[in-house]
Each structure stands twice: as C-alpha cells, then as structure tokens.
Design a protein around this motif. Structure first.
Motif, PDB file in Angstrom:
ATOM      1  N   CYS B  87      10.866  38.942  66.443  1.00 29.75           N
ATOM      2  CA  CYS B  87      12.272  39.529  66.042  1.00 29.75           C
ATOM      3  C   CYS B  87      13.260  38.958  67.022  1.00 29.75           C
ATOM      4  CB  CYS B  87      12.678  40.806  65.737  1.00 29.75           C
ATOM      5  SG  CYS B  87      11.332  41.045  64.022  1.00 29.75           S
ATOM      6  N   GLU B 119       6.573  37.972  62.414  1.00 34.14           N
ATOM      7  CA  GLU B 119       6.784  39.368  62.028  1.00 34.14           C
ATOM      8  C   GLU B 119       5.506  40.241  61.299  1.00 34.14           C
ATOM      9  OE1 GLU B 119       9.780  40.857  60.035  1.00 34.14           O
ATOM     10  OE2 GLU B 119       9.596  39.454  58.412  1.00 34.14           O
ATOM     11  N   LEU B 123       3.841  43.936  61.168  1.00 32.34           N
ATOM     12  CA  LEU B 123       3.804  44.655  59.862  1.00 32.34           C
ATOM     13  C   LEU B 123       2.465  45.085  59.314  1.00 32.34           C
ATOM     14  CD1 LEU B 123       6.388  42.851  57.516  1.00 32.34           C
ATOM     15  CD2 LEU B 123       6.178  45.389  57.906  1.00 32.34           C
ATOM     16  N   GLU B 203      13.271  38.748  54.564  1.00 29.96           N
ATOM     17  CA  GLU B 203      13.599  39.700  55.223  1.00 29.96           C
ATOM     18  C   GLU B 203      13.114  41.047  54.557  1.00 29.96           C
ATOM     19  OE1 GLU B 203      14.657  39.191  57.939  1.00 29.96           O
ATOM     20  OE2 GLU B 203      14.818  36.927  57.610  1.00 29.96           O
ATOM     21  N   ASN B 204      12.762  41.312  53.572  1.00 30.94           N
ATOM     22  CA  ASN B 204      12.275  42.535  52.735  1.00 30.94           C
ATOM     23  C   ASN B 204      13.241  43.132  52.498  1.00 30.94           C
ATOM     24  OD1 ASN B 204       9.672  41.336  53.380  1.00 30.94           O
ATOM     25  ND2 ASN B 204       9.859  42.395  55.428  1.00 30.94           N
ATOM     26  N   ARG B 205      14.408  42.598  52.051  1.00 26.21           N
ATOM     27  CA  ARG B 205      15.537  43.576  51.857  1.00 26.21           C
ATOM     28  C   ARG B 205      15.717  43.936  50.093  1.00 26.21           C
ATOM     29  NH1 ARG B 205      18.974  45.675  55.554  1.00 26.21           N
ATOM     30  NH2 ARG B 205      20.731  44.727  54.862  1.00 26.21           N
ATOM     31  N   ASP B 209      12.333  44.771  48.551  1.00 26.90           N
ATOM     32  CA  ASP B 209      12.074  45.467  49.530  1.00 26.90           C
ATOM     33  C   ASP B 209      10.784  46.359  49.055  1.00 26.90           C
ATOM     34  OD1 ASP B 209      13.545  47.148  47.997  1.00 26.90           O
ATOM     35  OD2 ASP B 209      14.114  48.627  49.276  1.00 26.90           O
ATOM     36  N   GLU B 212       8.621  48.227  51.570  1.00 29.71           N
ATOM     37  CA  GLU B 212       9.428  49.649  52.072  1.00 29.71           C
ATOM     38  C   GLU B 212       9.380  50.691  50.910  1.00 29.71           C
ATOM     39  OE1 GLU B 212      13.322  49.562  53.624  1.00 29.71           O
ATOM     40  OE2 GLU B 212      13.544  51.722  53.691  1.00 29.71           O
ATOM     41  N   GLN B 234      12.912  49.720  63.363  1.00 25.10           N
ATOM     42  CA  GLN B 234      14.107  49.438  62.952  1.00 25.10           C
ATOM     43  C   GLN B 234      15.011  48.355  63.531  1.00 25.10           C
ATOM     44  OE1 GLN B 234      14.193  50.399  59.601  1.00 25.10           O
ATOM     45  NE2 GLN B 234      16.017  51.858  59.800  1.00 25.10           N
ATOM     46  N   GLU B 237      13.553  45.139  62.489  1.00 21.12           N
ATOM     47  CA  GLU B 237      14.250  44.460  61.371  1.00 21.12           C
ATOM     48  C   GLU B 237      15.590  44.055  61.121  1.00 21.12           C
ATOM     49  OE1 GLU B 237      13.613  47.581  57.562  1.00 21.12           O
ATOM     50  OE2 GLU B 237      11.484  46.446  58.096  1.00 21.12           O
ATOM     51  N   TYR B 238      16.206  44.824  61.795  1.00 20.46           N
ATOM     52  CA  TYR B 238      17.894  44.351  61.648  1.00 20.46           C
ATOM     53  C   TYR B 238      17.978  43.164  62.569  1.00 20.46           C
ATOM     54  CZ  TYR B 238      19.717  47.747  58.893  1.00 20.46           C
ATOM     55  OH  TYR B 238      19.983  48.591  57.640  1.00 20.46           O
ATOM     56  N   HIS B 240      15.872  40.747  63.254  1.00 19.55           N
ATOM     57  CA  HIS B 240      15.397  39.731  62.057  1.00 19.55           C
ATOM     58  C   HIS B 240      16.254  39.284  61.284  1.00 19.55           C
ATOM     59  CE1 HIS B 240      12.572  37.478  59.838  1.00 19.55           C
ATOM     60  NE2 HIS B 240      11.948  37.347  61.142  1.00 19.55           N
TER      61      HIS B 240
END
Lengths: 386, 326, 150
Positions: B87, B119, B123, B203-205, B209, B212, B234, B237-238, B240
């Motif tokens: 990342c 990434e 994970l 980005e798995n948002r 998501d 998560e 965290q 993730e941000y 990335h």
C-alpha cells in the motif's frame, strides 16, 4: 432445531468440509442477544440452530407477584421498542376479566399513543434493517441516522406526555395515566406532517437503489402455509399474503370507528415486508390525524385514585386479550383468582413466534442474507425471551 | 547535497507525507460522512476536531496488543506489515509534479497495478493467521473479490494508457495538457465511471465491503487485531485508497495541470485526488452492501466485458486517429 | 365457518368435549382427544393459524395445557384446553401438526416440565440446559433461593 428440522437442505457435493459458526450472542446484527449456530458450506447456510433466552427475566412469574396496578409499567419492558403496545395488552386483559369501563377519551388516547409507537418502532426497524444490510460503516448507517432523527421527534412527544422516553407506564387498568398537556396536539400534528414527508424521502432513497432491491427482493420467502403454521403475525404475516390485522379482524378499543387501510403483499420476501411496513407508516399517521380531529372530551380514567397498589381487584375469570402491536399479535392470557394479583399470565410475544420462523427459512441462503432476513423479521429480544 | 542521498531522502519524505495525508484523510471522510448524515462529526479535539486524527493515533498506540492464543503467530504478526508494504509502495511511481517523485519508471502504471494487487497477500495472511471463523470467511471473500475486481480495475486504467501511448505515469499526465482524459468524448467518461466502480470494489469499500461486513462478519479479517497492528491495517487501507485516488486524478483529471504558477501543481494534484476520494466516499455512505454472489456476478458478467469492449474501442480510435494523421 | 357451526361440528365429533361460547370459543378435552382434536381443528375447522401453547399450574388439581389456534379467513378463534392429572407430566406433541408448536412446547417443557411425546427436539429454550426445576410451577417459590445461584 438441530437434526430434525424438516427444512434442512442437503447439498449434493458430499465430502466437502462444513464449518460450524456461532453468530451471536454478541454480534453486531443480533438485535439484542441472539445466537444462531450456523452450519456452513462455503457461504451457504445448510442448517441453523437458534438459541434464545439470554434476556429471560421471568416476566410471567414476575406478573404473578405484582398487582394489577404495578405490572403495566413492567409490561412495557417486554417489547421495549414498542412499550406502549405491550402495556395495552396487559391492561386490556385485566379490563376484559373485570368488565371495567374505559372512558372514551382514554380509548382515543390509547389508540393515539399506540399508533405513534408503531411509527417509532417501524422507524427503528427501518434504520436497523438497513444498517444490517449496509453496515454501520456504509450507506446503512446513513439511513439509520435519518430514522433515528425522526424517532426522536416521537420520543419527544412521549416525553412531554409521560415524562419518559423508552418505558412509559402510561396505561393503567381503567384508562390512561395522564391527559394531553397544553399544545401537545398541535406539536403532534406538526410532527406528523414532518414524518409524512420524510417517509417519502426514504422510499426514494431505498427503492431507487438497485443494491437495496437486489438484497431484499426474493430473499427469505415465507409461504402463506408456513406463515400460518408457525403463527407469525403483523407485517410478516401480511407480507405473506394473509390480510389479517387485529385492528380490523377484532376491532378493539376505538379502531372500529377509524378509517385505515390494511396493506397486504403476496410475495412473502423481505421486500414485501418492507412494503407492508412502509404503507403502515402512512396509515398510522392517518389514524393519528383522525384521532386528534375527533378526540372527545371527558375523563381519562374510570378508576379512582388508589390508596394502595393492591386496591384494584379483578374477579375470578380468564381472558385472552390481543392487540396489533408494531411487530404483530401481542397477546396476554390472564387468569385472575379474585385477588389483587393475577394467578397466571402468559405473554404471547409477537417476536417469539416471528423468530420461530427463522430456522425454517434460513437454510439455503447465504451468510449475508441471514442478517437481511433477521432484520426484516424485526425481533425485539425483550419480547422473545420475556 | 550529494547525489546518492536523494534516493534515501525522497522515499522518506514521500512516506511521511503520505502518512500525514492519510491521517487527515480519515478526518475528511468522517466530516464528509457526518455532513451526509446531518451530523457534525468530530468537533471536540482541537478547533473543528482538527486534532482528532492525532488523538486517534495516540489512542491506538496505547491500546493493549492482544494476540489470540490459538493464532498462527508468525503469520498473524507479519500480516499487517505485508499488508501495509504494497500500500505504501504504490506511491513510488506517482509523479507529484514534473520530476517530483521517487521513481518515474517507464512501466510506472504496470508497477502500480501489480504492487497494488499484492495487498491481498497480507489480507489473506491476516484472515488465516487469526484462527477465527469470521476472519477466515472474510479472507475467502477477499480473495474472491480482489481477483474479480483487479481485472476491470486494470482494464479501465489501460484506456488512458492507450490514449497517451505510454506506460510512464508522467507521460500520461503530460498527454493531458490540452484535454483531460475524463473529457475525452465518450471513451473518457465511460472509462472514468468504470474506473471509479472498480476502484470502490478493488479497495473493498462499501457497498463492496463484504470482507469487512461488520454486520455479518463483525470486522472480517481484522477482527482479532488491536492496537498498533490494527492501526497499521487501517493505515494501509487508507493509503491504498489514497493511492488509487491519486492514480484516478492522474489518469483522468490531468494530474498537476491547473491555473496558477507551476509550484501550485502538486496542490492541484492533491485537490483532484481528494475529489476522487470524496466521490468514492460519497458512494460508500449512500449504498447498502451487496451480497458476495451478486458482487462476483457484477464483476464477471458486467464490468469485465464492458471494460474489455471499452479497451477494444479505445484501441480502434487510437489506431484510426493515428492513421488519419499519418 | 361461524362459531355456531364450529360448536355443532365439535359436538358431533367429540362428545367428551365441553364447549364454552366465546369469543374465543373454549373447548375442554381429555388428554387422549388432544391430538385428534388438533388434527380435526386444522383440517375441518381450518384453524391453521397457530397462536400459542402454554400451561397453567392448578396446584393439586394438575396442570392445564392451553392451546390457541385461529381460522384467519373466517375469524374464528379457538382456545383448547386439556387437564393433566396430578403426577402426570406427559402430553402428546402438536409439533408434527403445527410447526409453531415446536418452540412453544419447548417453552412449556422448560417452565412446567411437561414432556411432549413425539416432539423432535425437546430441550430447554429460555433457561440454561443445566437449570434445576421448572419455574412457572406454583411449587417453585419466588422468595426462596434456589441454589446453585445463577
């Protein structure tokens, strides 16, 4: 509900590994304390054992030790999200056995608070359901905060009426405890107007959203036959194509004089339950307007002030009083023995029966669907475990 | 300054700048989300909550580091680092202004995309090493999803590459001097939309998501992490997301081009990246999460064919225009 | 299906039943007619809606098992009762007939110790599996401690 559950789905690729996973009792979307022991094959649930009872407070035993004047405020702790309707069932059972007259104004006030309570409860349902599907860190939380904002308006009304925001003790045998304060009706009407507009906003926000529709449509289908067999009630039953609303089928209080529509959907999925509740929002607001328009004058209780809590005595007899709560049929089966306390009280919680349908519909769904189905069932564990 | 010092100083500066920006990006997101939800958001720590990220960081550093007894310790402990490293690496090739970057590789975008897909290793290590069923399920979902969405992510990023005719990121930025690629007729807009959708997913948002998925899997792969390790995840993730936002701004929004003197370039770049980030955030806070099978279907049945077709169309347009000129 | 019609039908088929007019219609039966009556109510009275099942402890007169079912189309409500003599603690299970009886019978077992014969999965439902005693029995006093404390 383990091995003998008839709805168990056998998948044909034998020999693959199965995973047993506990969902709960501490889980973000357990809506209280509920434990589902899932047997998974990949993401698919093949078996579920529902474990309840974590919130059991022996309400039924407790009711045998409390007088008719004391228990209504405890009854509100069964379904604490719709406390007003829980109290209603208990006092109505006592009044049925004792043939106690309730003044007309009190009846109207009871209907008024019950309907406001239904709106408040459905608002919480909508928020938490969307949060189950969308997550506290996603779009679900946005809707949750909107609905909570609206629910506050109703709780403010209750606060100015009773002084409490969650558990009220507003109902008593023979009437209600307080009359409306000055200006309450006007602010109530204002709130109703605000809510009316906001509900259309939610509908636009959700129904125009393809992801929401994909999550709700065709998920967790309850057939009419299963619905009746398990005895689910309220919006769930009406979402499965049964037009059964106690306010219509057995008009209690003054519901016979009021004009409202009972929504029915036939598909029985999460979306049907959502649609039923969305219509109920509006119908409840309509009832509130009608009640405020036609509110008769007069006393709010037929019972004189008490010198002691044991003064209200109910003659020997038994009755089953049921009312249409926010979650369905809230029933109180009361047996009086002539003393100041009931001999036996059975509480038929709507959520208990509604939750009992879960083991029958969950197998075959994905893990993500469980939370969507749970949310659409809308259980309140105070009422399930009592 | 001796010549050999530059490769040491540049990454140091960039890394620290990134960590600083990431810290404040969280505040930006929280403020933005709060506004969407008719709240105020962080307000108490410092003026308008400006010191909130620092308070959060201190809190996370002071938390007890809990390791589950049954965890696979080496994997569990290594996972946050393995997750964070790629990342951070992705910023290596991004030029923040002409000549201002760590390494302007001639295969810059390839490096970015390849490293950014790494990434998933961290994970999966986190999910596996935690020895937790929620984490395991989440790791399984992560592999599914990242593999499915890296393809459309890469293909949509290739459209500007074709238009610019170079894999070097600075060349792509230069090629947009006259016309930002987002304004390139039809192709540009389609590519941008597809890029945003696949960024959100890769980005798995939310609404993608699922790994998560705190209402199903509690917190997914990081359910067993606490304290500093959680902070590293965290941060990764941000970082990335920030990297992908910079890439979006570079590929489609003309990178550092903007009015004003030349030294304002990096500022423009940052502003554009923030716009991309807020777009992603906006999506996050308005949709409910979709189910794992629906996510995969969306990728393989819709996004992948669409990005492939778009790539094909872009190639035709480019060839046609070149032959027209020639 | 009116309530009068139902009363006549019940009278014809179950001579041993006492019927009190309601609403709800209250039918009192001997235990051996419990399952046949439920079958009859579901098929012929079309009371397919399972509302609840519970019990009442009448101290030395035994236990009452109470069932409430509805016919939602014709708005007919039925309360069915049967008396378990003192010392008797078993009753036929309705779970094969009504799926809703599953949890309700588990609750009645939990609270009253009634063993429902033919129930597929008779475990405690609200209390923990190692709980001693059945709290809703009148002999289970509220004001005396019941060790072990939980």
């Amino acid at each position: 509900m383990s091995s003998a559950t008839p709805t168990r789905v056998e998948l044909d690729y034998a020999g693959s590994e199965r995973l047993t996973m506990n969902m709960g009792p501490q889980h973000p979307s357990a809506h209280g304390v509920f434990r589902a022991v899932l047997t998974l094959e990949g993401e698919t649930v093949i078996d579920v054992d529902a474990v309840i009872g974590y919130l059991h407070r022996c309400h039924e035993k407790l009711a045998e030790t409390l007088t008719y004047a004391q228990y209504p405020s405890i009854a509100s702790k069964t379904d604490y999200v719709a406390a007003m309707t829980s109290e209603f069932a208990y006092v109505r059972a006592a009044e049925m056995i004792g043939k106690i007259e309730v003044p007309q104004r009190a009846e109207y006030l009871r209907v008024l608070v019950s309907e406001l309570q239904r709106v408040a409860s459905h608002l919480l349902w909508l928020g938490t359901w969307c949060m189950d599907m969308g997550g506290a860190l996603g779009g679900g939380a946005t809707i949750f905060l909107y609905t909570i904002r609206e629910r506050e308006l109703i709780l403010d009304l209750f606060e100015s009426l009773v002084g409490a925001r969650l558990l009220y003790g507003f109902f008593q045998v023979g009437g209600v405890r307080y009359d409306l304060p000055d200006g309450w009706a006007a602010s109530c009407l204002e709130t109703v107007d605000v809510l009316d507009g906001r509900i259309s906003e939610y509908e636009r926000m959700l129904e125009d959203n393809p992801f929401f529709m994909a999550r709700a449509e065709g998920v967790g289908v309850i057939s009419r036959e299963l619905a009746e067999d398990v005895g689910i009630s309220g919006p769930l039953l009406r979402g499965s194509g049964v037009a059964y609303d106690l306010r219509r089928a057995e008009p209690y209080s003054v519901y016979g004089d009021l004009d409202f529509v009972v929504p029915v959907e036939s598909s029985g999925d999460c979306l049907a339950r959502y649609r039923v509740r969305m219509v109920e929002f509006r119908e409840s607001l309509k009832i509130v307007r009608q009640v405020l328009d036609t509110l008769p004058a007069g006393p709010v209780s037929s019972r004189p002030g008490l010198k002691s809590v044991a003064q209200t005595r109910i003659p020997k007899g038994e009755a089953y009083a049921r009312i249409e709560g926010a979650r369905g049929e809230v029933g109180c089966y009361l047996i009086a023995d002539g003393s100041a306390k009931p001999y036996r009280m059975k509480w038929r919680g709507a959520s208990f029966s509604n939750l009992a349908v879960l083991p029958h519909i969950i197998p075959g769904h994905k893990v993500s669907d469980i939370v969507a189905i749970m949310g659409s069932v809308d259980p309140v564990f105070g009422e399930v475990d009592r | 300054m001796p010549e050999w010092l530059l490769p040491v100083i540049a990454p140091f500066v960039v890394l620290n700048a990134i960590i600083g920006i990431v810290t404040y990006v969280t505040l930006l997101e929280r403020k933005f989300a709060a506004r969407m939800q008719s709240r105020i958001g962080p307000y108490r720590v410092g003026p308008h909550g400006l010191l909130q990220p620092i308070a959060d960081a201190i809190k996370l550093m002071m938390k007890e580091d809990i390791v589950p007894t049954a965890a696979d310790r080496p994997v569990y402990n290594l996972a946050p680092i393995v997750f964070l490293a790629p990342c951070m690496f992705i910023f290596a090739t991004i030029p923040f202004a002409p000549g201002l970057g760590v390494a302007d590789l001639n295969i810059g975008i390839l490096f970015f995309l390849a490293i950014s897909a790494m990434e998933i290793v961290g994970l999966f290590m986190a999910g596996w090493g935690s020895n937790n069923k929620y984490a395991l399920l989440s790791a399984m979902r992560a592999v599914n999803q990242v593999i499915s969405y890296d393809l459309p992510f890469i293909f949509s990023a290739l459209t500007p590459v074709l238009l610019a005719g170079s894999l070097r990121l600075s060349d792509i930025a230069m090629a947009q001097e006259g016309l930002w690629f987002v304004f390139y007729p039809v192709l540009g807009q389609l590519a941008f939309v597809l890029f945003i959708v696949s960024t959100v997913a890769a980005e798995n948002r939310a609404p993608f998501d699922i790994l998560e998925a705190e209402s199903e899997l509690v917190a997914g792969f990081r359910v067993e992490y606490s304290g500093m390790k959680f902070a590293l995840i965290q941060l990764g993730e941000y970082a990335h997301i920030l990297g992908a936002s910079f890439l979006g701004a570079l590929l489609f929004l003309g990178a550092w081009s903007g009015p004003g003197p030349e030294w304002l370039g990096p500022v423009w770049f940052l502003i554009k990246a923030m716009c991309v980030f807020l777009l992603v955030t906006w999506v996050r806070w308005s949709f409910v999460r979709i189910r794992v099978d629906q996510i995969l279907a969306l990728s393989w049945k819709a996004l992948l064919p669409m990005t492939l077709l778009l790539l094909l169309a872009t190639a035709f347009v480019v060839v046609w225009r070149h032959s027209g000129v020639a | 299906m009116t309530s009068e019609h139902a009363t006549t039908l019940i009278g014809e088929r179950f001579g041993s039943a006492q019927v009190e007019n309601g609403p709800p219609l209250t039918v009192t039966l001997p235990v051996d007619a419990w399952l046949p009556f439920a079958q009859f109510a579901k098929d012929e009275l079309r009371c397919r809606y399972f509302s609840f099942l519970t019990a009442v402890d009448w101290k030395d007169q035994g236990l009452d098992v109470v069932l409430k079912i509805d016919n939602v189309d014709d708005n007919l409500s039925l309360i069915v009762k049967t008396r378990l003599e003192p010392g008797v603690s078993s009753c036929p299970s309705l779970t094969p007939l009504y799926r809703g009886a599953n949890w309700m019978e588990r609750e009645a077992y939990d609270m009253f110790g009634i063993v429902f014969e033919g129930h597929p999965d008779l475990r405690r439902i609200l209390l923990t599996d190692d709980w001693e005693g059945h709290p809703l029995l009148k002999s289970y006093a509220v004001d005396t401690p019941h060790p072990p404390y939980r």
